[in-house]
Design a protein around this motif. Sequence first.
Motif, PDB file in Angstrom:
ATOM      1  N   GLY A 280      34.172  71.939  77.069  1.00  0.00           N
ATOM      2  CA  GLY A 280      33.666  72.259  75.739  1.00  0.00           C
ATOM      3  C   GLY A 280      34.552  71.809  74.592  1.00  0.00           C
ATOM      4  O   GLY A 280      34.154  71.900  73.429  1.00  0.00           O
ATOM      5  N   ALA A 281      35.752  71.319  74.905  1.00  0.00           N
ATOM      6  CA  ALA A 281      36.665  70.872  73.842  1.00  0.00           C
ATOM      7  C   ALA A 281      36.151  69.565  73.240  1.00  0.00           C
ATOM      8  O   ALA A 281      35.414  68.829  73.890  1.00  0.00           O
ATOM      9  N   PRO A 282      36.547  69.268  71.987  1.00  0.00           N
ATOM     10  CA  PRO A 282      36.127  67.990  71.393  1.00  0.00           C
ATOM     11  C   PRO A 282      36.883  66.806  72.006  1.00  0.00           C
ATOM     12  O   PRO A 282      37.969  66.981  72.559  1.00  0.00           O
ATOM     13  N   PHE A 283      36.299  65.615  71.879  1.00  0.00           N
ATOM     14  CA  PHE A 283      37.003  64.387  72.263  1.00  0.00           C
ATOM     15  C   PHE A 283      38.122  64.170  71.244  1.00  0.00           C
ATOM     16  O   PHE A 283      37.867  64.166  70.039  1.00  0.00           O
ATOM     17  N   LYS A 284      39.350  63.993  71.728  1.00  0.00           N
ATOM     18  CA  LYS A 284      40.474  63.850  70.809  1.00  0.00           C
ATOM     19  C   LYS A 284      41.333  62.666  71.241  1.00  0.00           C
ATOM     20  O   LYS A 284      41.662  62.525  72.420  1.00  0.00           O
TER      21      LYS A 284
ATOM     22  N   PHE B  29      39.832  68.911  84.152  1.00  0.00           N
ATOM     23  CA  PHE B  29      40.314  68.678  82.778  1.00  0.00           C
ATOM     24  C   PHE B  29      41.830  68.764  82.785  1.00  0.00           C
ATOM     25  O   PHE B  29      42.381  69.445  83.653  1.00  0.00           O
ATOM     26  N   PRO B  30      42.530  68.144  81.843  1.00  0.00           N
ATOM     27  CA  PRO B  30      42.038  67.200  80.835  1.00  0.00           C
ATOM     28  C   PRO B  30      41.529  65.916  81.508  1.00  0.00           C
ATOM     29  O   PRO B  30      42.031  65.531  82.562  1.00  0.00           O
ATOM     30  N   CYS B  31      40.546  65.288  80.875  1.00  0.00           N
ATOM     31  CA  CYS B  31      39.995  64.078  81.472  1.00  0.00           C
ATOM     32  C   CYS B  31      39.584  63.086  80.392  1.00  0.00           C
ATOM     33  O   CYS B  31      39.389  63.441  79.234  1.00  0.00           O
ATOM     34  N   VAL B  32      39.492  61.833  80.834  1.00  0.00           N
ATOM     35  CA  VAL B  32      38.985  60.751  79.992  1.00  0.00           C
ATOM     36  C   VAL B  32      37.657  60.317  80.594  1.00  0.00           C
ATOM     37  O   VAL B  32      37.532  60.200  81.819  1.00  0.00           O
ATOM     38  N   ASN B  33      36.652  60.102  79.738  1.00  0.00           N
ATOM     39  CA  ASN B  33      35.339  59.668  80.217  1.00  0.00           C
ATOM     40  C   ASN B  33      35.036  58.286  79.643  1.00  0.00           C
ATOM     41  O   ASN B  33      35.945  57.549  79.310  1.00  0.00           O
ATOM     42  N   GLY B  34      33.773  57.966  79.504  1.00  0.00           N
ATOM     43  CA  GLY B  34      33.417  56.620  79.036  1.00  0.00           C
ATOM     44  C   GLY B  34      33.096  55.740  80.224  1.00  0.00           C
ATOM     45  O   GLY B  34      33.909  55.603  81.140  1.00  0.00           O
TER      46      GLY B  34
ATOM     47  N   ASP C 113      54.084  66.798  81.788  1.00  0.00           N
ATOM     48  CA  ASP C 113      53.636  66.444  83.143  1.00  0.00           C
ATOM     49  C   ASP C 113      52.238  66.999  83.406  1.00  0.00           C
ATOM     50  O   ASP C 113      51.843  67.235  84.543  1.00  0.00           O
ATOM     51  N   ILE C 114      51.466  67.184  82.334  1.00  0.00           N
ATOM     52  CA  ILE C 114      50.072  67.640  82.494  1.00  0.00           C
ATOM     53  C   ILE C 114      49.222  66.446  82.944  1.00  0.00           C
ATOM     54  O   ILE C 114      49.149  65.431  82.243  1.00  0.00           O
ATOM     55  N   PRO C 115      48.600  66.539  84.129  1.00  0.00           N
ATOM     56  CA  PRO C 115      47.842  65.394  84.635  1.00  0.00           C
ATOM     57  C   PRO C 115      46.582  65.117  83.817  1.00  0.00           C
ATOM     58  O   PRO C 115      45.945  66.043  83.307  1.00  0.00           O
ATOM     59  N   VAL C 116      46.245  63.838  83.694  1.00  0.00           N
ATOM     60  CA  VAL C 116      45.004  63.420  83.039  1.00  0.00           C
ATOM     61  C   VAL C 116      44.145  62.720  84.086  1.00  0.00           C
ATOM     62  O   VAL C 116      44.617  61.821  84.786  1.00  0.00           O
ATOM     63  N   HIS C 117      42.883  63.155  84.179  1.00  0.00           N
ATOM     64  CA  HIS C 117      41.973  62.583  85.166  1.00  0.00           C
ATOM     65  C   HIS C 117      41.159  61.460  84.535  1.00  0.00           C
ATOM     66  O   HIS C 117      40.695  61.585  83.401  1.00  0.00           O
ATOM     67  N   GLY C 118      41.022  60.372  85.274  1.00  0.00           N
ATOM     68  CA  GLY C 118      40.250  59.215  84.801  1.00  0.00           C
ATOM     69  C   GLY C 118      39.175  58.887  85.817  1.00  0.00           C
ATOM     70  O   GLY C 118      38.551  59.782  86.388  1.00  0.00           O
ATOM     71  N   THR C 119      38.960  57.569  86.056  1.00  0.00           N
ATOM     72  CA  THR C 119      38.082  57.079  87.124  1.00  0.00           C
ATOM     73  C   THR C 119      36.645  57.567  86.985  1.00  0.00           C
ATOM     74  O   THR C 119      35.901  57.619  87.950  1.00  0.00           O
ATOM     75  N   PHE C 120      36.235  57.981  85.771  1.00  0.00           N
ATOM     76  CA  PHE C 120      34.831  58.348  85.557  1.00  0.00           C
ATOM     77  C   PHE C 120      34.003  57.068  85.667  1.00  0.00           C
ATOM     78  O   PHE C 120      34.272  56.083  84.985  1.00  0.00           O
ATOM     79  N   PHE C 121      33.026  57.062  86.559  1.00  0.00           N
ATOM     80  CA  PHE C 121      32.298  55.830  86.887  1.00  0.00           C
ATOM     81  C   PHE C 121      33.289  54.696  87.209  1.00  0.00           C
ATOM     82  O   PHE C 121      33.078  53.538  86.856  1.00  0.00           O
ATOM     83  N   GLY C 122      34.397  55.083  87.849  1.00  0.00           N
ATOM     84  CA  GLY C 122      35.393  54.077  88.225  1.00  0.00           C
ATOM     85  C   GLY C 122      36.091  53.434  87.049  1.00  0.00           C
ATOM     86  O   GLY C 122      36.695  52.371  87.198  1.00  0.00           O
ATOM     87  N   GLN C 123      36.056  54.042  85.864  1.00  0.00           N
ATOM     88  CA  GLN C 123      36.667  53.365  84.715  1.00  0.00           C
ATOM     89  C   GLN C 123      37.300  54.306  83.675  1.00  0.00           C
ATOM     90  O   GLN C 123      38.428  54.102  83.274  1.00  0.00           O
ATOM     91  N   SER C 124      36.563  55.284  83.135  1.00  0.00           N
ATOM     92  CA  SER C 124      37.090  56.108  82.032  1.00  0.00           C
ATOM     93  C   SER C 124      37.579  55.232  80.880  1.00  0.00           C
ATOM     94  O   SER C 124      38.762  55.220  80.510  1.00  0.00           O
ATOM     95  N   ALA C 125      36.641  54.500  80.296  1.00  0.00           N
ATOM     96  CA  ALA C 125      36.998  53.449  79.336  1.00  0.00           C
ATOM     97  C   ALA C 125      36.992  53.897  77.878  1.00  0.00           C
ATOM     98  O   ALA C 125      37.107  53.060  76.984  1.00  0.00           O
ATOM     99  N   LEU C 126      36.863  55.197  77.608  1.00  0.00           N
ATOM    100  CA  LEU C 126      37.044  55.654  76.223  1.00  0.00           C
ATOM    101  C   LEU C 126      38.550  55.764  75.979  1.00  0.00           C
ATOM    102  O   LEU C 126      39.117  56.857  75.850  1.00  0.00           O
ATOM    103  N   ALA C 127      39.208  54.618  75.954  1.00  0.00           N
ATOM    104  CA  ALA C 127      40.669  54.550  75.892  1.00  0.00           C
ATOM    105  C   ALA C 127      41.077  53.139  75.495  1.00  0.00           C
ATOM    106  O   ALA C 127      40.291  52.204  75.627  1.00  0.00           O
ATOM    107  N   ARG C 128      42.306  53.010  75.028  1.00  0.00           N
ATOM    108  CA  ARG C 128      42.778  51.662  74.674  1.00  0.00           C
ATOM    109  C   ARG C 128      43.082  50.844  75.932  1.00  0.00           C
ATOM    110  O   ARG C 128      43.012  49.622  75.922  1.00  0.00           O
TER     111      ARG C 128
END
Length: 372
Positions: free
Chosen positions: A13-17, A56-61, A133-148
Amino acid sequence: MLQTQALVLQELGAPFKLCDIELQDPQPNEVLVKVTACGLCHTDLIIQAGVFPSPFPCVNGHEGAGTVLSVGSAVTRVQPGDEVLLSYANCAECGYCTMGRPAGCVGFMDRNFGRVRNPSVGAAPVGTLAGTDIPVHGTFFGQSALARHCLAVETSVVKVPKGLDLALLAPLGCGLQSGAGAVLNMLKPAESSSVVVFGLGAVGFGAVWAALYLKVKTVIVVDLVPSRRDLALSHGATHAFDGRSPTLLHDIQHATEGLGAEYAVEATGVERVLRTAWECIRNLGRVVSVGNPGPGSRTPFDITDQVNSSKTWSGLVEGDSNPPVFIPQLMQMHAEGHFPIESIVRNFPAEEFDQALAAMKSGEVIKPVILF
Ligand SMILES: [Zn+2]
Ligand SMILES: [Zn+2]
């Protein structure tokens, strides 16, 4: 390890930041991509809303596009310097993947929603929030491309010729191929037939353009937003109806020899619309459900009615497309003027993500593309 920035969801429920993160080096099956752009899709928002479970925390896209910076030791599809579009991931090994139909992959959910990087590390995080050392999860649809930068698994990567407008082409990775694939890969309507498309988002427009490309005689669109209906008419749709119209079913029948349409593409996932899609097709007709109503939804029809009318209801994910084959096909259609992506996209810098999201939610913009 690479320091970069990503649009992070800190918790449910947190905003994209936009946050600083430290990204790991690629696994053997991964590609480090410098992201140029990533389309925004409703599936990113349902992770935020908790419709599908996520760590969470995670990156999507999942409509990324960019340039390959480095590749893992087992990657053969691309090399550093290649320009790529990112689509969905698959296991590359099961019967569906080896026959070229990876949308049916037995590992589809794990690879696209389960954040599985590969069988040896499983659903491991791709990095940490910078300075912690808080882990960030990616690999959403094998990519998580809402990122630089992102770590994309090789199966989600599609190499494209250099020098193209990557931001424009990014939405081919999910929404547009899902709609176009429903028509080109599944329904394959004859020129004499009729197709109704419910919901004029990127999926709906992908379906409309594909039907027009096949010269389908009757292409009907249904949407609540007048400007979207007008846009579809300007592209060649033959009829456009307001989804709220009390005469909608009658109007569709009237446009289809009184029998109803032969095919419907349902791209809203809204229960009431699902029912209309079922009711508007003729006997022996077929509905393909592309919009996702979320877990727990039930079919909007009675099985006896289905048997007696010989109608078919199909589900479809990612247009049954094999991205390295299908995405270049759509790029060719675009180059020939049959797939006017530019008419539905608007670019937003990553710093203006909130405006992009608001424009998508209000209906003002059909497909926001985030620039990194
Ligand atoms: Zn597979
Ligand atoms: Zn999507």
